[in-house]
Design an enzyme around this catalytic site. Structure first.
Site, PDB file in Angstrom:
ATOM      1  N   LYS A  76     -21.145  -7.390 -35.032  1.00  0.00           N
ATOM      2  CA  LYS A  76     -21.519  -6.568 -36.006  1.00  0.00           C
ATOM      3  C   LYS A  76     -20.601  -6.098 -36.905  1.00  0.00           C
ATOM      4  O   LYS A  76     -19.222  -5.738 -36.528  1.00  0.00           O
ATOM      5  CB  LYS A  76     -22.095  -5.219 -35.360  1.00  0.00           C
ATOM      6  CG  LYS A  76     -22.899  -4.248 -36.048  1.00  0.00           C
ATOM      7  CD  LYS A  76     -23.548  -3.209 -35.158  1.00  0.00           C
ATOM      8  CE  LYS A  76     -24.296  -2.129 -35.889  1.00  0.00           C
ATOM      9  NZ  LYS A  76     -24.664  -1.137 -35.042  1.00  0.00           N
ATOM     10  N   SER A 151     -29.590  -0.074 -36.012  1.00  0.00           N
ATOM     11  CA  SER A 151     -28.781  -0.692 -37.112  1.00  0.00           C
ATOM     12  C   SER A 151     -28.269  -2.109 -36.881  1.00  0.00           C
ATOM     13  O   SER A 151     -27.943  -2.682 -37.977  1.00  0.00           O
ATOM     14  CB  SER A 151     -27.770   0.402 -37.463  1.00  0.00           C
ATOM     15  OG  SER A 151     -26.843   0.351 -36.292  1.00  0.00           O
ATOM     16  N   SER A 175     -29.279   1.522 -31.575  1.00  0.00           N
ATOM     17  CA  SER A 175     -29.192   0.295 -32.561  1.00  0.00           C
ATOM     18  C   SER A 175     -28.906  -0.842 -32.018  1.00  0.00           C
ATOM     19  O   SER A 175     -29.072  -1.833 -32.720  1.00  0.00           O
ATOM     20  CB  SER A 175     -27.555   0.691 -33.249  1.00  0.00           C
ATOM     21  OG  SER A 175     -28.240   1.475 -34.365  1.00  0.00           O
TER      22      SER A 175
HETATM   23  N1  GLN Z   1     -31.427   5.088 -35.844  1.00  0.00           N
HETATM   24  C1  GLN Z   1     -30.326   5.845 -35.114  1.00  0.00           C
HETATM   25  C2  GLN Z   1     -29.832   6.534 -36.548  1.00  0.00           C
HETATM   26  O1  GLN Z   1     -29.994   6.262 -37.362  1.00  0.00           O
HETATM   27  C3  GLN Z   1     -29.354   5.018 -34.358  1.00  0.00           C
HETATM   28  C4  GLN Z   1     -28.366   4.320 -35.023  1.00  0.00           C
HETATM   29  C5  GLN Z   1     -27.702   3.613 -33.987  1.00  0.00           C
HETATM   30  O2  GLN Z   1     -27.537   3.467 -33.000  1.00  0.00           O
HETATM   31  N2  GLN Z   1     -26.328   3.266 -34.832  1.00  0.00           N
HETATM   32  O3  GLN Z   1     -28.935   7.355 -36.105  1.00  0.00           O
END
Ligand code: GLN
Length: 476
Positions: A76, A151, A175
């Site tokens: 990532k 994400s 994410s």
């Molecule tokens: N959707 C969650 C957020 O926007 C989780 C994102 C993540 O785990 N990086 O904070």
């Protein structure tokens, strides 16, 4: 079912395939499919081929190599890779080339892993759709009119489309698990403190954790064993030795006690509910006992998460000032103006929104009402889930209350609508627990549904074994 890593590792070991051939076949597929999917921000073809050649040379010299040697994977783009662009899907880091590797990346390299490139995400990990990227949205390979989730959407899409065998991702509020649910992959978020965060570019440091997106639980276990080691560079990384998840994978789940979290089934789409309940039923047929449990105070988890995550993000992202990292805006006539212009031009709307929310909840006068209260609630939630996990071996819930969203579905809605979809994944991060998402069926449109299992703190190997028992006995 043989995992994909073991399958390729065997072919490589028997010299029926070289690491270069395998890597080239992945690069060819990336060249063909990535323009439509946009899973990769950077493809590091020469770097990957050089790594593959090094593995082939060692094998030819008769060395006995680790299982991950020669297996192509992806990282990532918020995880640092020395000498390779690491953008966090942000304009502000569009020129940032780290001078060191993240600990987890270093571990993959030490195992002979081949790094194909860096995958797309919501900017700095903030989002649930992989649409909030300065480099364009990623598409879901199962249905290209849909998002892969976020994400770590690029990683999940890459694994689902076979543009990498597995992916390293990060999970702050879901994410790794949510995109895995949407793309039909396995997504494992380890206990907070299992995997070093050294080199993971911080979003919310008390919630962030590096983990794995893979085709099977077995693959996730192999990669977890390689990356989950003590690291003095991360003070929150446990110094204790970890049992091998791979060695302990094949276990009988007879007598296992599973707690189905009833709160997370309330108002659930019946198709998702049926699939997840059928998974619980399957555990029963394997001899496990499934009881329904109620997690108190779970209705508070979303505000707690979004207050804490934004507060930490506001603080972590203050380092992007146009001086120390990344891009500096041109044309400013004072330092103040330069910082302001750099941040205004460099961050996307979702990131700005969270920085503003975070600074608001941390500001004097509001600190006690928001940040401090959220911390207190967090302690309450930890106590509740720990108590539940003393009465059962693991917890079971959906990963997400829906299947993959359409591209642009949230454009006309309030940002809160997107935040609300994180209900089932954020409790695990707030409480620092390990959790895994694995496919448990499809909806009427053929879109994958995710089953989530939540384990006890640092019992990651046990959790992977339970998930493996499910996956290896319930195919098709
Ligand atoms: N959707 C969650 C957020 O926007 C989780 C994102 C993540 O785990 N990086 O904070």
């Amino acid at each position: 079912m043989v995992g994909k890593i073991a399958y390729y590792a065997d072919l490589l070991r028997q010299k029926q395939l070289s690491a270069r051939e395998l890597t080239q076949s992945y690069l060819d597929r990336i060249a063909r499919d990535n323009p439509a999917l946009n899973a990769y921000i950077t493809v590091a073809a020469d770097f990957a081929l050089a790594q593959a050649d090094a593995v082939d040379r060692r094998r030819m010299a008769g060395e006995d190599l680790p299982m991950l040697a020669g297996i192509p994977m992806t990282v990532k783009d918020n995880i640092s890779t020395k000498g390779i662009l690491t953008t966090c899907a942000s304009k502000i880091l569009s020129n940032y080339v780290p001078v060191f590797n993240a600990f987890a990346v270093e571990r993959i390299y030490a195992n002979g892993g081949v790094m194909l490139g860096k995958t797309n995400l919501d900017e700095f990990g903030m989002g649930s759709t992989c649409e909030h990227s300065a480099y364009g949205a990623t598409r879901n390979p199962v249905d290209r009119t849909r998002v892969p989730g976020g994400s770590s959407g690029g990683g999940a899409a890459a694994v689902a489309a076979d543009l990498a065998v597995y992916a390293l991702g990060s999970d702050t509020g879901g994410s790794i698990r949510q995109p895995s649910a949407f793309c039909g992959t396995v997504g494992f978020k380890p206990t907070y403190g299992m995997v070093s965060r050294w080199g993971l570019i911080a979003y919310a440091s008390s919630l962030d954790q590096i983990g794995v997106i893979a085709p099977t639980v077995e693959d996730a276990a192999i990669v977890t064993d390689a990356i989950a080691l003590p690291d003095p560079m991360d003070a929150t990384c446990s110094p204790a030795s970890r049992p091998s998840a791979y060695a302990g994978l094949k276990r009988d789940v007879k007598g296992l006690k599973i707690g189905l979290i009833r709160n997370l089934f309330r108002g659930l789409n019946p198709v998702i509910e049926n699939a997840v309940r059928a998974a619980a039923e399957h555990f029963r047929t394997l001899g496990a006992e499934v009881v329904e449990v109620e997690a108190e105070r779970l209705d508070l988890v979303l505000p707690v998460y979004y207050i804490l995550a934004c507060a930490e993000a506001a603080s972590n992202l203050s380092r992007y000032d146009g001086v120390r990292y990344g891009v500096r805006a041109k044309g400013a006539t004072s330092f103040e103006e330069m910082v302001c212009k750099t941040r205004s031009e460099g961050f996307g709307d979702e990131v700005k929104r969270r920085i503003m929310l975070g600074n608001y909840v941390l500001s004097s006068g509001y600190f006690d009402a928001y940040y401090k209260k959220a911390q207190e609630m967090r302690n309450g939630l930890i106590a509740d889930l720990d108590a539940l996990l003393r009465s059962v071996d693991c917890l079971l819930a959906p990963t997400v209350a829906s299947t993959a969203f359409g591209i642009g579905e949230f454009n006309s809605l309030s940002p809160v609508e997107m935040y609300l979809t994180d209900l089932c994944t954020v409790p695990v991060n707030v409480c620092g627990l390990p959790a895994i998402s694995l496919p448990c069926g499809k909806d009427e449109k053929g879109l994958p549904i995710g089953l989530q299992l939540i384990g006890k703190r640092f019992a990651d190997a046990d959790l992977l074994a339970y998930a493996n028992a499910y996956q290896t006995t319930r195919e098709g």
